[in-house]
Motif scaffolding. Structure first.
Motif, short mmCIF file in Angstrom:
data_model
loop_
_atom_site.label_atom_id
_atom_site.label_comp_id
_atom_site.label_asym_id
_atom_site.label_seq_id
_atom_site.Cartn_x
_atom_site.Cartn_y
_atom_site.Cartn_z
N GLU A 219 12.75 3.65 -5.67
CA GLU A 219 12.94 4.35 -6.73
C GLU A 219 13.43 3.21 -7.87
O GLU A 219 12.99 3.34 -9.04
CB GLU A 219 14.16 5.27 -6.58
N ARG A 220 14.18 2.18 -7.55
CA ARG A 220 14.66 1.15 -8.73
C ARG A 220 13.47 0.68 -9.22
O ARG A 220 13.53 0.31 -10.31
CB ARG A 220 15.61 0.27 -7.89
N PHE A 221 12.53 0.00 -8.43
CA PHE A 221 11.49 -0.76 -8.82
C PHE A 221 10.35 0.07 -9.22
O PHE A 221 9.04 -0.57 -9.72
CB PHE A 221 10.86 -1.76 -7.73
N GLY A 222 10.38 1.30 -8.78
CA GLY A 222 9.16 2.07 -9.45
C GLY A 222 7.77 1.86 -8.66
O GLY A 222 6.84 2.29 -9.20
N ILE A 223 8.05 1.77 -7.40
CA ILE A 223 6.89 1.42 -6.51
C ILE A 223 7.00 2.05 -5.12
O ILE A 223 7.86 2.49 -4.64
CB ILE A 223 6.70 -0.22 -6.13
N GLU A 224 5.63 2.28 -4.58
CA GLU A 224 5.49 2.83 -3.03
C GLU A 224 5.79 1.44 -2.34
O GLU A 224 5.40 0.23 -2.63
CB GLU A 224 4.44 3.36 -2.82
N LEU A 225 6.47 1.58 -1.13
CA LEU A 225 6.81 0.34 -0.23
C LEU A 225 5.56 0.03 0.82
O LEU A 225 5.62 -0.83 1.74
CB LEU A 225 8.03 0.78 0.38
N LYS A 226 4.26 0.76 0.74
CA LYS A 226 3.35 0.70 1.64
C LYS A 226 3.03 -0.66 1.79
O LYS A 226 2.62 -1.34 0.74
CB LYS A 226 2.19 1.70 1.18
N GLY A 227 2.93 -1.28 2.85
CA GLY A 227 2.54 -2.63 3.17
C GLY A 227 3.44 -3.57 2.46
O GLY A 227 3.39 -4.93 2.77
N VAL A 228 4.67 -3.36 2.09
CA VAL A 228 5.73 -4.29 1.71
C VAL A 228 6.47 -5.10 2.54
O VAL A 228 7.04 -4.29 3.65
CB VAL A 228 6.94 -3.63 0.62
N PRO A 229 6.56 -6.21 2.96
CA PRO A 229 7.17 -6.78 4.18
C PRO A 229 8.49 -6.79 4.08
O PRO A 229 9.08 -6.72 3.49
CB PRO A 229 6.58 -8.34 4.01
N VAL A 230 8.82 -6.45 5.33
CA VAL A 230 10.47 -5.89 5.83
C VAL A 230 10.69 -7.08 6.77
O VAL A 230 10.08 -7.10 7.94
CB VAL A 230 10.92 -4.79 6.03
N VAL A 231 11.89 -7.89 6.50
CA VAL A 231 12.15 -8.88 7.45
C VAL A 231 13.55 -8.72 7.99
O VAL A 231 14.41 -8.49 7.06
CB VAL A 231 11.95 -10.28 6.63
N GLY A 232 13.73 -8.80 9.46
CA GLY A 232 15.19 -8.49 9.87
C GLY A 232 15.31 -9.13 11.28
O GLY A 232 14.41 -9.82 11.91
N LEU B 45 4.13 -15.93 4.74
CA LEU B 45 3.97 -14.90 3.53
C LEU B 45 3.25 -15.89 2.56
O LEU B 45 2.37 -15.21 2.03
CB LEU B 45 5.35 -14.64 2.97
N VAL B 46 3.56 -17.15 2.11
CA VAL B 46 2.96 -17.80 1.07
C VAL B 46 1.54 -18.35 1.42
O VAL B 46 0.88 -18.62 0.56
CB VAL B 46 3.72 -18.81 0.34
N SER B 47 1.11 -18.43 2.93
CA SER B 47 0.08 -18.93 3.18
C SER B 47 -1.20 -17.91 3.37
O SER B 47 -2.34 -18.23 3.42
CB SER B 47 -0.10 -19.81 4.38
N ARG B 48 -0.67 -16.54 3.28
CA ARG B 48 -1.53 -15.40 3.67
C ARG B 48 -2.37 -15.20 2.44
O ARG B 48 -1.64 -15.26 1.15
CB ARG B 48 -1.14 -14.44 4.14
N PRO B 49 -3.73 -14.58 2.38
CA PRO B 49 -4.31 -14.37 1.13
C PRO B 49 -3.73 -13.27 0.48
O PRO B 49 -3.04 -12.49 1.19
CB PRO B 49 -5.67 -14.03 1.72
N ALA B 50 -3.71 -13.17 -0.83
CA ALA B 50 -2.87 -12.11 -1.48
C ALA B 50 -3.84 -10.83 -1.42
O ALA B 50 -5.37 -10.81 -1.45
CB ALA B 50 -3.02 -12.58 -3.20
N PRO B 51 -3.16 -9.68 -1.70
CA PRO B 51 -4.11 -8.51 -1.51
C PRO B 51 -4.87 -8.27 -2.58
O PRO B 51 -4.52 -8.71 -3.69
CB PRO B 51 -2.70 -7.36 -1.29
N ARG B 52 -5.88 -7.69 -2.21
CA ARG B 52 -6.83 -7.44 -3.47
C ARG B 52 -6.55 -6.10 -4.25
O ARG B 52 -6.22 -5.05 -3.56
CB ARG B 52 -8.29 -7.24 -2.82
N PRO B 53 -6.60 -6.33 -5.62
CA PRO B 53 -6.02 -4.74 -6.22
C PRO B 53 -6.92 -3.73 -5.90
O PRO B 53 -8.22 -3.98 -5.67
CB PRO B 53 -6.20 -5.35 -7.75
N VAL B 54 -6.27 -2.47 -5.80
CA VAL B 54 -7.29 -1.32 -5.62
C VAL B 54 -7.89 -1.09 -6.99
O VAL B 54 -7.16 -0.79 -7.91
CB VAL B 54 -6.37 -0.30 -4.88
#
Length: 188
Positions: free
Chosen positions: A112-125, A178-187
């Protein structure tokens, strides 16, 4: 927006079964601050989602928590890194809130704060609850073998972990991934 969501205790800093209660007790894990800076320099926004039930238990107050985070921000800045926002749950397990991991409330607040959907956002724990909360909000799960995650070093993950969980030695190894993987392609 390139966003990554990190747990705090056991992922960024040393964890304790007695809780981290003061800036003096808050100590970064080796390489963690440099890892966050590397992610930032590669264009990633870093957000923290953390259970802080020590607040609800009366072990420390919000001023102490803010002082811990001020220390983290200062040390990060010295490495050229930053955390864009910190979301935390102050409740104990018996309070029945929706923001205590493994429930997804903190992640819903982030979306909500960032106004985005979290689908595919990496979570690290470093623990199952971190990943369960993220996956419930659509995130991609990553376990680090620091903090509580050390229990899984040199052994397979139990089936209780979300399918597709990727395992990394520590936050620095995750940042490398994370920094070495290819960037996701825009839809289109």
């Amino acid at each position: 927006m390139k966003l990554v969501i990190l747990d705090r205790d056991g992922t960024i800093n040393v964890d304790s079964d007695q809780y981290i209660k003061s800036p003096q007790e808050w100590q970064p894990l080796p390489g963690a601050l440099e890892a966050i800076a590397r992610m930032n320099h590669a264009g990633w926004h870093v957000v923290i989602a953390s259970n802080q039930s020590g607040l609800g238990r009366g072990l420390f107050d919000v001023a102490s928590l803010n002082a811990m985070h001020a220390k983290m921000h200062k040390l990060l800045s010295a490495h050229g890194g930053r955390v864009d926002a910190i979301f935390y749950c102050p409740h104990t397990a018996d309070e029945g809130c929706n923001c205590r991991k493994p429930l997804p409330g903190l992640f819903e607040q982030i979306a909500e704060r960032f106004g985005i959907e979290l689908k595919g956002v990496p979570v690290v724990g470093d623990g199952l609850r971190d990943l369960q909360a993220g996956v419930a909000a659509g995130c991609e799960p990553h376990l680090v073998l620091t903090g509580k995650g050390e229990a899984y070093r040199d052994r397979p993950l139990p089936d209780t972990f979300p399918p597709g969980t990727r395992v990394h030695a520590d936050l620095a190894a995750f940042a490398d991934y994370l920094v070495s993987r290819p960037a996701p392609r825009p839809v289109a």
